[in-house]
Design a protein around this motif. Sequence first.
Motif, PDB file in Angstrom:
ATOM      1  N   GLN A   1       1.577 -85.130 -77.456  1.00  0.00           N
ATOM      2  CA  GLN A   1       2.695 -85.305 -78.212  1.00  0.00           C
ATOM      3  C   GLN A   1       3.003 -86.983 -77.556  1.00  0.00           C
ATOM      4  O   GLN A   1       3.423 -88.251 -78.111  1.00  0.00           O
ATOM      5  CB  GLN A   1       3.247 -84.690 -78.860  1.00  0.00           C
TER       6      GLN A   1
ATOM      7  N   GLY B   1      -3.707 -88.511 -81.851  1.00  0.00           N
ATOM      8  CA  GLY B   1      -4.589 -87.115 -81.147  1.00  0.00           C
ATOM      9  C   GLY B   1      -5.863 -86.784 -81.161  1.00  0.00           C
ATOM     10  O   GLY B   1      -5.961 -86.375 -81.181  1.00  0.00           O
TER      11      GLY B   1
ATOM     12  N   THR C   1      -3.876 -89.107 -85.900  1.00  0.00           N
ATOM     13  CA  THR C   1      -2.346 -88.091 -86.062  1.00  0.00           C
ATOM     14  C   THR C   1      -2.168 -88.907 -84.351  1.00  0.00           C
ATOM     15  O   THR C   1      -1.473 -87.777 -83.556  1.00  0.00           O
ATOM     16  CB  THR C   1      -2.654 -87.022 -85.174  1.00  0.00           C
TER      17      THR C   1
ATOM     18  N   PRO D   1       7.163 -85.197 -84.511  1.00  0.00           N
ATOM     19  CA  PRO D   1       7.082 -85.887 -84.026  1.00  0.00           C
ATOM     20  C   PRO D   1       7.836 -85.376 -82.832  1.00  0.00           C
ATOM     21  O   PRO D   1       8.924 -85.042 -82.747  1.00  0.00           O
ATOM     22  CB  PRO D   1       7.751 -87.162 -84.382  1.00  0.00           C
TER      23      PRO D   1
ATOM     24  N   GLU E   1       0.785 -89.904 -82.629  1.00  0.00           N
ATOM     25  CA  GLU E   1       2.008 -89.199 -82.540  1.00  0.00           C
ATOM     26  C   GLU E   1       3.585 -89.599 -82.013  1.00  0.00           C
ATOM     27  O   GLU E   1       4.141 -89.247 -82.595  1.00  0.00           O
ATOM     28  CB  GLU E   1       1.425 -87.769 -81.794  1.00  0.00           C
TER      29      GLU E   1
END
Length: 403
Positions: free
Chosen positions: A349, A307, A289, A94, A291
């Motif tokens: 991210q 994501g 996902t 992360p 993030e």
Amino acid sequence: MSNNSKTARARFDAAAPMSSRPAAMLALLCMLGASAFTAAGAQVIVSANDGKQVRSGDAVAGPFPDEVLTLSLDRAGRPQVLGRVNAPATLNGPPVSITVAPNARFALVTSAQRFGPDNKLQPYGVVSMIDISVPTKPRVVQSLELPPGAMGVTMTRDTKLALIVSASDDSVSVLSITPGKDMKLVSTIRLEPKAEPRDVVIAPDSRSAYVVRFGDGKITRLLIDGTTVTRGADIAVGTNPDGAIITHDGRYLYNTNFGGTPSSGKAGAISTVDLRTQAMVAAITVGPTPEHVALSADGRYLVSIVGNGSAFTRDAANFADVVGRVRVYRAGKAELVQLAEANVGHNCQGATFSDDGRHILVQCAVEKTITTFAFDGSKLTPVENATLTFDTRPGAIATARSR
């Protein structure tokens, strides 16, 4: 090197001619420059950029040296590079490998990988203390080796204690800090095999911390008494929890779950833990996902980067069709309420709010960019001419008020 990258470097290098002036004059000018920067109230933003990740489809292959950058926003919300220094940085895990001291004088940055003797990436652990008191001239004060897979890092508010999790070692390192000067390893807390801790956050009262365990779906409470840290109970959350943040009043912990939760299904989710009851009390589905979660400086809003199945390379079959998402929620209660959403790039991210809450910076690894969105409380709008492009991949971002 891209045009935007050249522009960013040019802004930083503009001060270079001062180095030819007498040393005393240079020192005076640097001191005055730092004072003017502080007096102006400009916010310092720290980005950790990973140069080790070479991917197909890149215009310039790399690898490049890792770097840590200091940034600021102009009045229109456009990011500008203030300074940069070579230091280990990571895109793995992360985007929580940075913590910035509340006075913005220094930052701690971890890295989970390095090149081995065979020139292949291998697990590694290191934390660097970086002096950012003069934002145009960040410098590495000290580097300390840690167990492999060093990822999430956090500090107590008095900046005298830091906690760092190592995913490859199933451990938590406890460091004593002399602010801006040095770090010392005090103790190591062992977790169960395959716990794979990826993040750790400290409660506002600095008496508790919470370790996010990707491998077994738990959050472990740690009890803090000075530099003595002991293990408390575990809290069950979702599948593959990745990163977390605690509300300013210490009541709730929000964490991402790659594999969802029992109440939200298998899709990615953000869950809420009530720290009074030490139990998960709510969850919302956000998609594949999730993030990052980060709070605004006033604690009213939470930003999440999803994501969304976006590509990791430019030559992937779905590159043109699938992108990531940035979402903003009303925070402070158990139930998060979505307020705004916008498309971003690929394999994005990290994110952070500006101190005034009016802008959000987003990092995207495939595009190698940091860009800005304006936020007015109900919608997100891309800021014109507000994208910086680098040779390295931005992997984590933080301010003095975001972590």
